[in-house]
Design a protein around this motif. Sequence first.
Motif, PDB file in Angstrom:
ATOM      1  N   GLY A   1       0.834  -1.210   0.000  1.00 51.09           N
ATOM      2  CA  GLY A   1       0.000   0.000   0.000  1.00 51.09           C
ATOM      3  C   GLY A   1       0.862   1.251   0.000  1.00 51.09           C
ATOM      4  N   THR A   2       1.907   1.242   0.806  1.00 53.08           N
ATOM      5  CA  THR A   2       2.815   2.390   0.879  1.00 53.08           C
ATOM      6  C   THR A   2       3.471   2.632  -0.484  1.00 53.08           C
ATOM      7  OG1 THR A   2       3.259   1.838   3.185  1.00 53.08           O
ATOM      8  CG2 THR A   2       4.804   3.335   2.124  1.00 53.08           C
TER       9      THR A   2
ATOM     10  N   ASN B   1       0.937   4.067  -2.959  1.00 55.96           N
ATOM     11  CA  ASN B   1       0.749   5.498  -2.694  1.00 55.96           C
ATOM     12  C   ASN B   1       1.909   6.325  -3.229  1.00 55.96           C
ATOM     13  OD1 ASN B   1      -1.788   5.763  -1.543  1.00 55.96           O
ATOM     14  ND2 ASN B   1      -1.056   5.269   0.526  1.00 55.96           N
TER      15      ASN B   1
ATOM     16  N   LEU C   1      -2.883   4.687   5.514  1.00 57.23           N
ATOM     17  CA  LEU C   1      -2.709   4.475   4.072  1.00 57.23           C
ATOM     18  C   LEU C   1      -3.707   5.263   3.234  1.00 57.23           C
ATOM     19  CD1 LEU C   1      -1.971   0.688   3.344  1.00 57.23           C
ATOM     20  CD2 LEU C   1      -0.408   2.629   3.227  1.00 57.23           C
TER      21      LEU C   1
END
Lengths: 392, 327, 85
Positions: free
Chosen positions: A298-299, A302, A357
């Motif tokens: 997820g990081t 992003n 997130l």
Amino acid sequence: MSDNIAVTGFGVICSIGTNAQECFESLVNKRTGIDNIKYLETVHKDAFKLGEVKRSNEELAEMLGLTSIEGVSRTTLLAMVAAKEAQELAIQNNGTKSRTGIVSSTTVGGMDVTEQNYLKKTKDYSYLYSHPCGDSTKKVAELISATDYYTTLNTACSSGTNALIHGVRLLKYKVLDRVIVGGVDALTMFTLNGFNSLKILDQDFCKPFDAGRKGLNLAEGAGYVVLERADEVDKSYCKVSGFANANDAYHQTASSPDGEGAYLSMNEALDMSGLNPEQIDYINVHGTGTDNNDLSEGTAINRIFGIGKVPPFSSTKSYTGHTLAAAAGIEAVFSVMSIVNNVIYPNLNFKTPIEGLNMVPNTEVLKDKAVKHVLSNSFGFGGNNSTVIFSE
Amino acid sequence: MDIYIKSSDAISAQLSFEKGLPEYFESGEESFYNCVKPEYKKYISPKLLRRMSPIIRNGVACSLSVLKQAGIEQPDAIVVGTALGCLRDTTSFLTQLIEEKEELPNPTHFIQSTHNTIAGQIALLLKCHNYNFTFSQMHNSFETALLDAQMLILDGKASNVLVGGVDEMSETTYDLIKGLDCYKGTKPGEGAGFFVLSREESVVKFEGVRIINSDKVDFEKELKDMGLELDEVDLVIGGNNQEDEAGYMDFCSVIGNKPYLWYKPFVGEYGTASSFAMWMACKVIEEQKVPECWMKNRIASEKYNKVLIYNKVGNEHSLMLMTKNKV
Amino acid sequence: MSELKEELKAKLIEQLNLEDFEVSDIEDNDPLFADEGLALDSIDALEIIVLLEKEYGIKLDDPKKGKDIMQSVQTLADFIEKNRK
């Protein structure tokens, strides 16, 4: 090479179906394949849920018209079913090609046969012939007449995409005219106990990208796509527009907090495709449902797309479970079907976003929008991260 | 584009590591070959060593040696071939699992049992974020890795690729496999052979690798496709395990009377043994001499500029060709 | 208690292959995971979880909870004393 490789066939078998059509029906009807253990021999039968292919080895052999399965592992049978479906579709679309090969991948190879014989203390060790990873690939190649070249990748759970990457180069450098690429893994005591010893199995249904996720559900299956040079085909489903493999170089099994490897593989794949992040219509995430993977992936997403600007994404592992080396192959097939049918699949079992997130996976079947570009992630042990982009 | 082998090394049952082709053999009294252990601590910290099984130690130490020789800190890609992967860890985990009825096997063996542990550990040690592949196709594991490395360079994706083959043999594995037909007439072994394949010019030129899955091979045609006539070959390195091995008859009759080296009787048969042959080829081309103990026939040559390697198991064949740069 | 600590040190050395350590090299309060101590990592943490369950019957399902318990041989021994069956 951004758009000269075409996908001309696909085939899949996993817990939600024994062919592409069945799997697609399950995906758009939100039918998961994860269930209590029925086929795998293990003392943990009541403790875990798995994504088993709902067919015994004998039933798989019958589907293939094989009269004997002596010395044939479940891994091989699963690979045969999916690779045959893919190959037949490609032949139907574009006829036979002079040089055809297969690049498969598996993490356990014939471990299902090995462990049962080990358990029974079989004295005739000829069962070991089916043990090497390469054995299933060789048998599949012989079954579907793809012996002009065959090899097997084993880079854990990113293997299937790496098989695709090797396959594309085999076409580019004219080693082959048609290549079947993907992966397979059968469920084994070995992997179930292995992942259990790492404490990353959810005993309930896995919940990818949910704040309350507890781990993954192990599963089995096989998925292959057929690749050919685009200027040499009459009919194709989509193109391979970009791909990359990068290493996280952080830890033997865990992903880095900033998702560096994942970031690098997505970034390089996008670069190769010539697409801007905002052109991606759907991300089929790796999304195993472990605390570490989903946060790290997820990081990285992003970082690539920008917080709040991430396109619709889902983990189809909430349907299939985590099929290890088969995952990238199966998800390649799902990605191709997403483009062909203009459908974005939901992420099951999601309730609460992961703190920090600001990412919410797609939870409904989306059919109202054209799907032109799909990005699919697959990550594995050894910090092995791969991304592939399929384009209309 | 021309591709070169910038550096090479091999860990084997003979005194090969960090050296040239040995002039004599270590005695091989055992029923299978294990590698002569290098001083691992020279390359790997004790903290990391403690968890590494021999295959990982050998793969990592050999890799770090060729990178050092080539003066490269970070290769653009790491490509490893292994036929059977980390067998000791696999066996340990499986045995424990079964003996203790699936109760709490130790995670370390499972983690280390993955085939790509070796390539992954190299990346981790070098903090190398680049391309990282592991191939496992039985006797062609190293060859397909080598082809991948070659295509990466041709594709402009890499200038320097670390590529190698590695396998291990333990007492436990030997007991299981010794009766199998595929090991009849052979002495099982293990080893690691690693190389830096490069766009930068050096002494040994890599001409190519061919993988053929067929009952019959047209050797002349295959060589022609690699840009060479059979007559031009100065030296052959064959994967024979025994004198007059039936499977090598076709090849030997085509090749005729050329200097012929063999190695499997001295390092053992294993899935990636051909990586040792490639190391031999590099050394012979660099040094222009062949220690007598490696000769299968007693034919010598004045020059060793074009070396052909042939390996065959069942109906799976491979040919690799190395030449001396600018002769 | 001191017997338990000595036993723990021996088991750690064996289970984690700490080839370069002797029982006498490890102080009760040496940090297990810092470089100035035993420099263990998360794979070792998983092995310690297995050790706790196998040898002392203590089940610790969430590896994250292990952080406080696994600071040193002393904290491990305290935890075992309190929880062992």
